[in-house]
Design a protein around this motif. Structure first.
Motif, PDB file in Angstrom:
ATOM      1  N   ASP A  93       0.838  -1.137  -0.077  1.00 40.66           N
ATOM      2  CA  ASP A  93      -0.002   0.086   0.111  1.00 40.66           C
ATOM      3  C   ASP A  93       0.982   1.253  -0.123  1.00 40.66           C
ATOM      4  O   ASP A  93       1.294   1.884   0.947  1.00 40.66           O
ATOM      5  CB  ASP A  93      -0.848  -0.086   1.257  1.00 40.66           C
ATOM      6  N   ASP A  94       1.321   1.583  -1.163  1.00 40.87           N
ATOM      7  CA  ASP A  94       2.066   2.773  -1.423  1.00 40.87           C
ATOM      8  C   ASP A  94       1.674   3.991  -0.679  1.00 40.87           C
ATOM      9  O   ASP A  94       2.322   4.780   0.075  1.00 40.87           O
ATOM     10  CB  ASP A  94       2.381   3.028  -2.677  1.00 40.87           C
ATOM     11  N   GLY A  95       0.502   4.313  -0.777  1.00 41.02           N
ATOM     12  CA  GLY A  95      -0.023   5.432   0.156  1.00 41.02           C
ATOM     13  C   GLY A  95       0.277   5.276   1.635  1.00 41.02           C
ATOM     14  O   GLY A  95       0.457   6.218   2.362  1.00 41.02           O
ATOM     15  N   LEU A  96      -0.214   4.253   2.177  1.00 37.91           N
ATOM     16  CA  LEU A  96      -0.011   3.838   3.554  1.00 37.91           C
ATOM     17  C   LEU A  96       1.590   3.949   4.044  1.00 37.91           C
ATOM     18  O   LEU A  96       1.894   4.802   4.873  1.00 37.91           O
ATOM     19  CB  LEU A  96      -0.564   2.645   4.047  1.00 37.91           C
TER      20      LEU A  96
ATOM     21  N   LYS B  70       2.405   7.809   4.100  1.00 40.32           N
ATOM     22  CA  LYS B  70       1.968   8.493   5.273  1.00 40.32           C
ATOM     23  C   LYS B  70       2.599   7.971   6.445  1.00 40.32           C
ATOM     24  O   LYS B  70       3.154   8.773   7.445  1.00 40.32           O
ATOM     25  CB  LYS B  70       0.560   7.963   5.711  1.00 40.32           C
ATOM     26  N   ALA B  71       3.095   6.755   6.666  1.00 42.78           N
ATOM     27  CA  ALA B  71       3.998   6.294   7.657  1.00 42.78           C
ATOM     28  C   ALA B  71       5.339   6.842   7.700  1.00 42.78           C
ATOM     29  O   ALA B  71       5.757   7.411   8.867  1.00 42.78           O
ATOM     30  CB  ALA B  71       3.999   4.845   7.650  1.00 42.78           C
TER      31      ALA B  71
ATOM     32  N   ASP C 187       8.157  12.797  13.546  1.00 45.47           N
ATOM     33  CA  ASP C 187       8.391  12.512  14.932  1.00 45.47           C
ATOM     34  C   ASP C 187      10.011  12.712  15.027  1.00 45.47           C
ATOM     35  O   ASP C 187      10.540  13.167  15.831  1.00 45.47           O
ATOM     36  CB  ASP C 187       8.014  10.967  15.369  1.00 45.47           C
ATOM     37  N   LEU C 188      10.676  12.187  14.178  1.00 41.08           N
ATOM     38  CA  LEU C 188      12.211  12.562  13.926  1.00 41.08           C
ATOM     39  C   LEU C 188      12.668  13.982  14.240  1.00 41.08           C
ATOM     40  O   LEU C 188      13.443  14.476  14.775  1.00 41.08           O
ATOM     41  CB  LEU C 188      12.811  11.885  13.068  1.00 41.08           C
TER      42      LEU C 188
END
Length: 94
Positions: free
Chosen positions: A6-9, A12-13, A20-21
């Motif tokens: 799932d390229d979109g996911l 997003k991840a 966060d980094l």
């Protein structure tokens, strides 16, 4: 069975990880390193070495032999091309 990619996911991840980094880098970077490196440079390195690796980098006070060339290449190529694609697309204000 392995789920389909799932390229979109994945995008997003990755965006959440980078956010966060970036927050981690802004909070933890020693003042002396803030004068030499941008948050974007440090986040690019952190993406590859993780927070444990960044703790070691912060202790050294510099990016090191492999971190500096990597950061330079990310900033010169990817940062510039993403800036063109995103900021100059007319869809976003940067």
């Amino acid at each position: 069975m392995v789920p389909a990619a799932d390229d979109g996911l994945a995008i997003k991840a990755t965006a959440y990880i980078l956010r966060d980094l970036m927050d981690y880098v802004k909070e933890k970077t020693p003042a002396a390193m803030r004068k030499s490196y941008s948050p974007e440079q440090l986040t690019a390195v952190a993406y590859n070495v993780g927070t444990k690796g960044m703790q070691e980098t912060f202790a050294m006070g510099h990016l090191g032999k492999s971190g500096q060339p990597y950061s330079d290449s990310v900033m010169s190529y990817y940062y510039g091309s993403s800036d063109k694609a995103i900021c100059h697309s007319g869809l976003y204000t940067c």
